[in-house]
Scaffold this motif. Structure first.
Motif, mmCIF file in Angstrom:
data_model
loop_
_atom_site.group_PDB
_atom_site.id
_atom_site.type_symbol
_atom_site.label_atom_id
_atom_site.label_comp_id
_atom_site.label_asym_id
_atom_site.label_seq_id
_atom_site.Cartn_x
_atom_site.Cartn_y
_atom_site.Cartn_z
ATOM 1 N N LEU A 297 0.811 -1.218 0.000
ATOM 2 C CA LEU A 297 0.000 0.000 0.000
ATOM 3 C C LEU A 297 0.847 1.272 0.000
ATOM 4 O O LEU A 297 0.467 2.286 -0.598
ATOM 5 C CB LEU A 297 -0.929 0.003 1.220
ATOM 6 N N THR A 298 1.980 1.224 0.681
ATOM 7 C CA THR A 298 2.810 2.433 0.804
ATOM 8 C C THR A 298 3.906 2.523 -0.251
ATOM 9 O O THR A 298 4.603 3.539 -0.329
ATOM 10 C CB THR A 298 3.470 2.475 2.197
ATOM 11 N N ASP A 299 4.044 1.488 -1.068
ATOM 12 C CA ASP A 299 5.076 1.473 -2.106
ATOM 13 C C ASP A 299 4.610 2.309 -3.306
ATOM 14 O O ASP A 299 3.623 1.968 -3.968
ATOM 15 C CB ASP A 299 5.363 0.035 -2.530
ATOM 16 N N GLU A 300 5.319 3.379 -3.595
ATOM 17 C CA GLU A 300 4.940 4.247 -4.712
ATOM 18 C C GLU A 300 5.064 3.555 -6.061
ATOM 19 O O GLU A 300 4.453 3.988 -7.052
ATOM 20 C CB GLU A 300 5.803 5.512 -4.697
ATOM 21 N N GLU A 304 -1.832 0.641 -9.183
ATOM 22 C CA GLU A 304 -3.081 0.891 -8.479
ATOM 23 C C GLU A 304 -3.859 -0.398 -8.224
ATOM 24 O O GLU A 304 -4.460 -0.568 -7.150
ATOM 25 C CB GLU A 304 -3.951 1.862 -9.290
ATOM 26 N N ARG A 307 -2.542 -2.134 -5.133
ATOM 27 C CA ARG A 307 -2.909 -1.411 -3.910
ATOM 28 C C ARG A 307 -4.407 -1.560 -3.618
ATOM 29 O O ARG A 307 -4.816 -1.660 -2.454
ATOM 30 C CB ARG A 307 -2.519 0.064 -4.048
ATOM 31 N N ASP A 337 0.396 3.904 8.886
ATOM 32 C CA ASP A 337 0.841 3.792 7.488
ATOM 33 C C ASP A 337 -0.288 3.325 6.578
ATOM 34 O O ASP A 337 -0.463 3.846 5.464
ATOM 35 C CB ASP A 337 2.020 2.817 7.382
ATOM 36 N N THR A 340 -3.011 6.089 6.178
ATOM 37 C CA THR A 340 -2.481 7.146 5.306
ATOM 38 C C THR A 340 -2.525 6.716 3.844
ATOM 39 O O THR A 340 -2.952 7.486 2.960
ATOM 40 C CB THR A 340 -1.037 7.494 5.704
ATOM 41 N N ALA A 341 -2.086 5.474 3.587
ATOM 42 C CA ALA A 341 -2.079 4.962 2.209
ATOM 43 C C ALA A 341 -3.493 4.826 1.654
ATOM 44 O O ALA A 341 -3.746 5.108 0.469
ATOM 45 C CB ALA A 341 -1.366 3.614 2.165
ATOM 46 N N LYS A 344 -5.027 8.236 0.708
ATOM 47 C CA LYS A 344 -4.391 8.680 -0.539
ATOM 48 C C LYS A 344 -4.974 7.936 -1.733
ATOM 49 O O LYS A 344 -5.176 8.518 -2.813
ATOM 50 C CB LYS A 344 -2.882 8.459 -0.469
ATOM 51 N N LEU A 345 -5.258 6.625 -1.536
ATOM 52 C CA LEU A 345 -5.842 5.831 -2.617
ATOM 53 C C LEU A 345 -7.252 6.321 -2.936
ATOM 54 O O LEU A 345 -7.654 6.360 -4.106
ATOM 55 C CB LEU A 345 -5.856 4.350 -2.222
#
Length: 545
Positions: A297-300, A304, A307, A337, A340-341, A344-345
């Motif tokens: 989830l936090t890996d840029e 998509e 995630r 974490d 937050t992820a 953002k999603l």
């Protein structure tokens, strides 16, 4: 009035308020074949009883020069991973046929239809023998399963023989004693058959898991995962078997290897389906699956889709419908974490399904931990969610709105929430949600709309502790809408939960601004006890004059 923490109801569909359980409804994989092809496939598993009695279910050998025979065999078994898929499909279809026959036999035995009891016993015997022979020919049978097979075949033959004896007598006392004996044998046959099928399925599942564990070929692993995902759609019992055989462990092993990045989404979708049962969640906890989910989830660099599927797993394991909560201890360590992820999603979601998965996970998280609500407020979640509601590309169904209003209801217990809702014109949005109506006759959509209305009213009631919110709601004509929902059963889809929530919201507004309520409405909806107003409104018939 509803409790201060709003649960997100679960269903087997991704378009439910939290992902289940159910195992997940929109993920059902149907066979895309026309009706004739489906009939021909089913025909392979249906046999004439007389023929089977003569042949005793022995397979007919295929002549080497028989082109027609080769075609028949080829239609049932392909190469490589296709064999595993056919074995599973054949096994499940045969099991369904046998289970249906045994069910019929129980019914006919109760009614004393001895001729039909016997014919059904003969058919069931033939189908069981055929299944055992076919499965043994396709796959080496484990020793423990062979014992079940032998015992089952003997009981089926005993059942056939004893039912035949009942055809040649009219002695009621004898038939009564035979009915009890047959019922006992039939119960043994059903239990033995169920155990044998579970063993056979476990054997097939082990083959698939071995392919995932030992293969380096992306296509082979992907095909095995597809077969596992297909199996999860057949119910919780099968999901439990899949979990016990170590599928969750194998799938997370894939999700921890960069070379299999293209398989992450597929693997996680399967994990989410397996985790509709407690055993799946236990296996996830054992392999530190939550840490893996947080990493994805936090890996840029994660796509998509991966995630989104990680969010689906989070939604599944945090569902309030699970009785076990041991895994949540490790979840709390990564919660900041993950939350937050997820928000953002929600903000960057490219489509409605991605938003639904991320928001469903957040809704469940806010349900079981108040710290998550504080984190979300710090991350401007109210602004993000209310802006998403204006974007039809992201929030396009009652199911997504259900997630949003659940989060808002849980955030509204915090005092600082009111000012942010006002700033983002959230009261206007809540009034729009109070008018949510289904666009089809689907029961699940209707239920989602009811949840949206109920939680919107609950949120409004909580926020109206703030005088500025109450004044804004009254200016926006919240009172007439709440009264309409109380008095008109069709406006609230005849939902009692919506009625209770609206009465509570109305009373909260009336407490701060008594002049906003007409005397007649005050007399019926505000002055009596809540239960009396509820009974009055729930028995109220609409006037169409």
């Amino acid at each position: 009035m509803a409790s201060d923490r709003m649960a997100t109801p679960q269903s087997s569909s991704r378009q439910s308020s939290s992902l289940s359980s159910s195992p997940m409804s929109t993920r059902m994989q149907s066979l895309q074949v026309d009706s004739v092809q489906r009939w021909m496939e089913d025909l392979r598993h249906m046999t004439e009883v007389e023929c089977m009695c003569v042949l005793q279910a022995k397979p007919i050998g295929v002549e080497e020069d028989s082109q027609q025979g080769e075609l028949i065999v080829a239609s049932g078994v392909g190469a490589g991973d296709h064999v595993a898929r056919n074995n599973l499909q054949t096994l499940l279809r045969r099991a369904l046929v046998v289970s249906t026959e045994l069910g019929k036999m129980f019914q006919r035995l109760e009614k004393g239809r001895w001729q039909r009891v016997h014919s059904t016993a003969v058919r069931a015997n033939c189908h069981v023998r055929s299944l055992v022979h076919e499965y043994s020919a396709a796959r080496s049978t484990p020793p423990e399963m062979q014992k079940y097979e032998k015992s089952l075949l003997e009981k089926c033959m005993e059942l056939t023989n004893i039912t035949e004896r009942c055809l040649h007598t009219d002695d009621e006392f004898f038939l009564k004693s035979m009915r009890e004996a047959i019922h006992e044998i039939l119960t043994d046959v059903s239990d033995s058959f169920s155990n044998m099928i579970d063993m056979a399925l476990a054997n097939e599942i082990r083959v698939l898991i071995k392919q995932i564990d030992s293969s380096d070929n992306v296509h082979t692993i992907g095909s095995a995962i597809s077969n596992l995902l297909s199996l999860t759609q057949d119910g919780p019992q099968l999901c439990s078997i899949i979990a016990k055989e170590g599928a969750v462990v194998a799938l997370f092993k894939i999700c921890r290897q960069d070379r299999f990045r293209d398989l992450y989404a597929h693997a996680l979708r399967t994990v989410a389906s397996i985790c509709c049962v407690e055993e799946g969640i236990k296996q996830l906890d054992k392999v530190d699956g939550i840490l893996c989910l947080a990493d994805i989830l936090t890996d840029e660099n994660s796509v998509e889709a991966a995630r989104a599927e990680a969010a689906a797993v989070v939604a599944q394991i945090t569902s309030p419908h699970h009785t076990s909560t041991q895994h949540l201890a490790s979840f709390l360590e990564s919660m900041h974490d993950i939350v937050t992820a997820l928000i953002k999603l929600c903000e960057s979601a490219s489509c409605g399904e991605v938003f639904l998965l991320a928001s469903a996970a957040l809704a469940n998280i806010t349900f079981f931990d108040s710290m998550a609500c504080e984190i979300l407020l710090q991350l401007n979640a109210i602004q993000i969610l209310l802006q998403a509601c204006r974007d039809r590309q992201r929030v396009d169904t009652p199911y997504s709105k259900d997630q949003v209003v659940t989060i808002l209801a849980n955030l509204s217990v915090l005092e600082q929430c009111a000012s942010e809702v006002l700033q983002e014109q959230g009261i206007e949005r809540l009034l729009l949600l109070l008018g949510e109506k289904p666009s089809s006759s689907s029961p699940s959509e209707g239920a989602a709309c009811e949840r949206v209305q109920q939680k919107a009213a609950v949120t409004l009631a909580r926020l109206s502790r703030d005088s500025d919110v109450a004044q804004t709601a009254i200016q926006l004509k919240a009172v007439p809408r709440l009264i309409e929902l109380c008095r008109s059963p069709t406006e609230r889809n005849n939902s009692d939960s919506v009625l209770v929530a609206c009465l509570a919201a109305l009373r909260r507004l009336a407490a701060g601004c008594p002049d906003s309520i007409e005397p007649a409405d005050h007399q019926q909806l505000i002055k009596p006890r809540l239960v009396d107003s509820f009974l009055l409104c729930s028995n109220m018939e609409e006037s169409f004059v």
